[in-house]
Design an enzyme around this catalytic site. Structure first.
Site, PDB file in Angstrom:
ATOM      1  N   SER A  83       0.835  -1.215   0.000  1.00 54.74           N
ATOM      2  CA  SER A  83       0.000   0.000   0.000  1.00 54.74           C
ATOM      3  C   SER A  83       0.865   1.260   0.000  1.00 54.74           C
ATOM      4  CB  SER A  83      -0.916   0.020   1.216  1.00 54.74           C
ATOM      5  OG  SER A  83      -0.153  -0.022   2.407  1.00 54.74           O
ATOM      6  N   ASP A  84       2.128   1.117   0.435  1.00 56.36           N
ATOM      7  CA  ASP A  84       3.030   2.268   0.442  1.00 56.36           C
ATOM      8  C   ASP A  84       4.470   1.772   0.368  1.00 56.36           C
ATOM      9  OD1 ASP A  84       2.005   1.433   3.163  1.00 56.36           O
ATOM     10  OD2 ASP A  84       3.782   2.534   3.790  1.00 56.36           O
TER      11      ASP A  84
HETATM   12  N1  HPA Z   1       4.127  -0.025   8.592  1.00 52.40           N
HETATM   13  C1  HPA Z   1       3.517  -1.016   9.232  1.00 52.40           C
HETATM   14  N2  HPA Z   1       2.468  -1.640   8.736  1.00 52.40           N
HETATM   15  C2  HPA Z   1       2.017  -1.270   7.532  1.00 52.40           C
HETATM   16  C3  HPA Z   1       2.609  -0.247   6.816  1.00 52.40           C
HETATM   17  C4  HPA Z   1       3.720   0.400   7.383  1.00 52.40           C
HETATM   18  O1  HPA Z   1       4.290   1.335   6.788  1.00 52.40           O
HETATM   19  N3  HPA Z   1       1.922  -0.098   5.658  1.00 52.40           N
HETATM   20  C5  HPA Z   1       0.939  -1.026   5.665  1.00 52.40           C
HETATM   21  N4  HPA Z   1       0.994  -1.733   6.795  1.00 52.40           N
END
Ligand code: HPA
Length: 232
Positions: A203-204
């Site tokens: 997602s990122d």
């Molecule tokens: N950190 C921890 N959990 C997560 C993250 C993150 O950046 N992105 C999606 N789940």
């Protein structure tokens, strides 16, 4: 009934999908399953059982973070005899070349879980996915023409960070991404001799700072769900 799940005996299928978000469980049950029954509303942590392509499957919200996930996983196994536990969730990539929306089949989960430090008295346990579930997920993804990455992830107890470059050492050792649930799932599955797998979408990207649009999230979430549902 268990402490946090109000389902009657037999209401939960042998194979269960575990999203963090209970509203996601509701959405997926309504979108993909037939003959759906909601078996849990305790703490609004919704759980549903239905059929997918004729096979019985459940989907249960777990909340975020290992202490919470550990409660649901333990009760699903000990009180409802669930056999196959498949996490479906998101993660943040810590390799620069990974793209938003890519799907990861998590072969193993390193982590900093306080629970594992307690369970193993400070020694290391290497929590891994079940190979047959992993292999099936890989095969199904290929049939569905969905690209997957197979590799290691890191499960953390803390979402917000206080010190810079925290992930460098993990990135250097090939960890693909960070999330907050799989380590305890794999550990409890090992303890009870059940099968577990985490399927995650990126997602990122923590290195590049990129994150997904709502539309990208929806598409990659659908891909991940299709793979997971095929495991029922
Ligand atoms: N950190 C921890 N959990 C997560 C993250 C993150 O950046 N992105 C999606 N789940």
């Amino acid at each position: 009934m268990s402490l946090h799940i109000e389902a009657k005996s037999g209401e939960i299928a042998e194979t269960i999908l575990l999203p963090g978000d209970p509203l996601r469980a509701k959405h997926v049950a309504e979108l993909f399953l037939e003959d759906v029954v909601c078996y849990n509303k305790v703490r609004a942590m919704y759980g549903y059982t239905g059929t997918y392509k004729g096979k019985r499957v459940s989907i249960q919200g777990t909340g975020m973070g290992m202490p919470t996930v550990g409660i649901y996983v333990e009760e699903l196994i000990s009180s409802y005899n669930v056999q196959n536990l498949i996490r479906v969730g998101t993660c943040g990539a810590i390799q620069e070349d990974l793209n938003i929306g890519q799907v990861i089949l998590a072969t193993r989960a390193s982590g900093d879980s306080g629970a594992n430090m307690l369970y193993f008295k400070g020694m290391d346990f290497a929590p891994t996915a079940n190979f047959s579930l992993l292999n099936q997920a890989f095969q199904r993804a290929q049939e569905l023409e969905i690209d997957t990455l197979q590799g290691s992830i890191f499960s953390t107890d803390t979402f917000y960070e206080d010190y810079p470059n925290r992930w460098d050492i993990w990135s250097r050792h090939g960890i693909l991404a960070i999330e907050m649930e799989s380590q305890i799932l794999y550990t409890l599955a090992a303890r009870h001799r059940r099968k577990a797998l985490s399927i995650l979408t990126i997602s990122d990207n923590i290195v590049t700072g990129k994150s997904s649009s709502a539309q990208e999230r929806e598409q990659s979430y659908t891909d991940m769900m299709k793979i997971a549902l095929e495991l029922a």
